[in-house]
Design a protein around this motif. Sequence first.
Motif, PDB file in Angstrom:
ATOM      1  N   UNK A 148       0.857  -1.188   0.000  1.00 20.41           N
ATOM      2  CA  UNK A 148       0.000   0.000   0.000  1.00 20.41           C
ATOM      3  C   UNK A 148       0.884   1.226   0.000  1.00 20.41           C
ATOM      4  N   UNK A 149       0.615   2.129  -0.939  1.00 20.77           N
ATOM      5  CA  UNK A 149       1.378   3.378  -0.946  1.00 20.77           C
ATOM      6  C   UNK A 149       0.418   4.525  -1.221  1.00 20.77           C
ATOM      7  N   UNK A 150       0.731   5.655  -0.615  1.00 19.55           N
ATOM      8  CA  UNK A 150      -0.223   6.756  -0.794  1.00 19.55           C
ATOM      9  C   UNK A 150       0.022   7.470  -2.102  1.00 19.55           C
ATOM     10  N   UNK A 151      -1.055   8.045  -2.596  1.00 15.07           N
ATOM     11  CA  UNK A 151      -1.025   8.607  -3.946  1.00 15.07           C
ATOM     12  C   UNK A 151      -1.000  10.128  -3.939  1.00 15.07           C
TER      13      UNK A 151
ATOM     14  N   UNK B 273      -2.835   8.639  10.246  1.00 12.34           N
ATOM     15  CA  UNK B 273      -2.464   8.789   8.836  1.00 12.34           C
ATOM     16  C   UNK B 273      -3.586   8.222   7.976  1.00 12.34           C
ATOM     17  N   UNK B 274      -4.297   9.065   7.255  1.00 13.93           N
ATOM     18  CA  UNK B 274      -5.392   8.549   6.438  1.00 13.93           C
ATOM     19  C   UNK B 274      -5.239   9.007   4.992  1.00 13.93           C
ATOM     20  N   UNK B 275      -4.009   8.999   4.503  1.00 15.05           N
ATOM     21  CA  UNK B 275      -3.787   9.470   3.141  1.00 15.05           C
ATOM     22  C   UNK B 275      -4.495   8.571   2.129  1.00 15.05           C
ATOM     23  N   UNK B 276      -4.782   9.172   0.995  1.00 17.58           N
ATOM     24  CA  UNK B 276      -5.480   8.469  -0.077  1.00 17.58           C
ATOM     25  C   UNK B 276      -4.509   7.515  -0.759  1.00 17.58           C
ATOM     26  N   UNK B 277      -4.701   6.220  -0.544  1.00 15.67           N
ATOM     27  CA  UNK B 277      -3.747   5.223  -1.038  1.00 15.67           C
ATOM     28  C   UNK B 277      -4.298   4.498  -2.254  1.00 15.67           C
TER      29      UNK B 277
ATOM     30  N   UNK C 174     -11.012   1.038  -3.713  1.00 13.44           N
ATOM     31  CA  UNK C 174     -12.331   1.036  -3.067  1.00 13.44           C
ATOM     32  C   UNK C 174     -13.258   1.962  -3.836  1.00 13.44           C
ATOM     33  N   UNK C 175     -12.722   3.118  -4.186  1.00 13.34           N
ATOM     34  CA  UNK C 175     -13.511   4.080  -4.959  1.00 13.34           C
ATOM     35  C   UNK C 175     -13.895   3.525  -6.311  1.00 13.34           C
ATOM     36  N   UNK C 176     -12.907   2.883  -6.960  1.00 11.32           N
ATOM     37  CA  UNK C 176     -13.185   2.295  -8.280  1.00 11.32           C
ATOM     38  C   UNK C 176     -14.271   1.224  -8.146  1.00 11.32           C
ATOM     39  N   UNK C 177     -14.181   0.429  -7.079  1.00  5.66           N
ATOM     40  CA  UNK C 177     -15.185  -0.606  -6.851  1.00  5.66           C
ATOM     41  C   UNK C 177     -16.579  -0.001  -6.765  1.00  5.66           C
TER      42      UNK C 177
ATOM     43  N   UNK D 185      -5.828   4.461   7.506  1.00  3.79           N
ATOM     44  CA  UNK D 185      -6.202   4.919   6.164  1.00  3.79           C
ATOM     45  C   UNK D 185      -7.212   3.973   5.525  1.00  3.79           C
ATOM     46  N   UNK D 186      -6.939   2.673   5.611  1.00  2.00           N
ATOM     47  CA  UNK D 186      -7.858   1.712   4.987  1.00  2.00           C
ATOM     48  C   UNK D 186      -9.232   1.767   5.635  1.00  2.00           C
ATOM     49  N   UNK D 187      -9.226   1.840   6.979  1.00  2.00           N
ATOM     50  CA  UNK D 187     -10.508   1.903   7.694  1.00  2.00           C
ATOM     51  C   UNK D 187     -11.283   3.148   7.307  1.00  2.00           C
ATOM     52  N   UNK D 188     -10.564   4.263   7.274  1.00  2.00           N
ATOM     53  CA  UNK D 188     -11.210   5.532   6.959  1.00  2.00           C
ATOM     54  C   UNK D 188     -11.864   5.498   5.581  1.00  2.00           C
TER      55      UNK D 188
END
Lengths: 250, 207
Positions: A11-14, A24-28, A34-37, B61-64
């Motif tokens: 997992x790496x943030x984008x 840390x809740x960066x968009x990974x 998940x969004x694409x799904x 991050x994944x949970x969020x």
Amino acid sequence: MANDPIHQFQIHDLTGSFNLGGYEISFTNSALFMGVTVAVITGFLLLASSRAALVPGRLQSVGELWYGMIDNMVNNVLGPDGRKFFPLVFSLFSFVLVANMLGMFPYFFTVTSHVIVTASLALFVVGLVVVVGVWKHGLGWFKLFVPHGVPLAILPFISLIEIISFLSRPISLGLRLFGNMLAGHIVLKVFAGFVVSLGAAGGLGILGAIAPLAMAVALTALEFLVAFLQAFVFAILTCVYLNDALHTHH
Amino acid sequence: MSQSTTATTVEFQVAEETAPAAATGGEAAGGEAHGTTEGTEAHGGGHQAVFPPLDTKTYPSQLFWLLIFFAALYVLMSKVVLPRISAILAKRKATIDSDLARAQALKDETEAAVKAYEKALADARANATEIARTTREAVTRDVDAESHKLDEALAQKVTAAEAKIAASKAKALDAVEDIAADSAVEIVAALGGGKVTKAAVAKAIKG
């Protein structure tokens, strides 16, 4: 590096790091998929239902089949008073199914190959079961753990087993999906890696690469089956568990 | 690509673990984090120390995002998509039901018409039989009456004729007696027996 079977789960943030309350809740890439799904599910079903034809076309048939399958499942397992859970079961099934299927594309990230995602969904389901059970039956719902007609002497023992079996539900529900997706992708990658490294050896190696290639093809087919099956299992177990909350037979 | 990925991953971990400012010290911090010296040097080595699904640094991050996207999915499904599909299915069901109902109504109507036709046919047949029967009876009655009348007339005629025959016969017998009396008078006269009156002879014949 390409045939490192673990690399695909990285997992790496984008967008750069982003903090909320110290977390840390960066968009990974995981968040992206998940969004694409969600986008694929919504987009596909909206497209499928856009013509709203009386006699469905191919696309609409698929959409209706999708809807009908979960509809039947909810009706058969939960009965008429389980209708309000239909959108939830449908969302769970669709999310897991499409996330699994997207994971089948090379270089795509598999959201469901991370235990935190599957365990969260499973915990959510079992948590919902407890909440709905207590909501509908009050504290009497906990009689679920005290079966009828068991001799008093072994009742504590049976109750303990019942409680353990109930608590193991989110674990089995979450780990089953996680394990299937993770193991499938690793095995697939390992066999594909064999093809590459044997092929790179040249000569006899290329001949020898045929076997792992055939294996990789077969495994890909199997993985498509598993991707669907695990989504189905997740949905039907959700229904079965919710049934415990709605209709307590003990 | 892998190299940059590794770098960002490490950065991610560092950002989480130490300080946001450690972005430049990737290699050192990475080595620290993994507890190996050549961790980040070998390609892909960065993620060998922590198995990605078990890397708790990525969990928030994944949970969020799972929460955000799954909630979005649930809302989209329950408010937009599922009502649309169920409306399509409901419309189809309604159409099929109404078509079936109409077909049933038409079928019932046809059956009623056939029944009415059959009833009319049966009525007509019964009527015809009745008419034939009454006609036959009337004719028979007429014929009977006529033949009865005829019989009576014939009987009368027979009786009249018999009376006439009887009268003729009596008359003829009277004439025979008269002739016999005349003959007797003449026979007596011829024999010389004297004069005999015809009345006496007639009285004698009648005896």
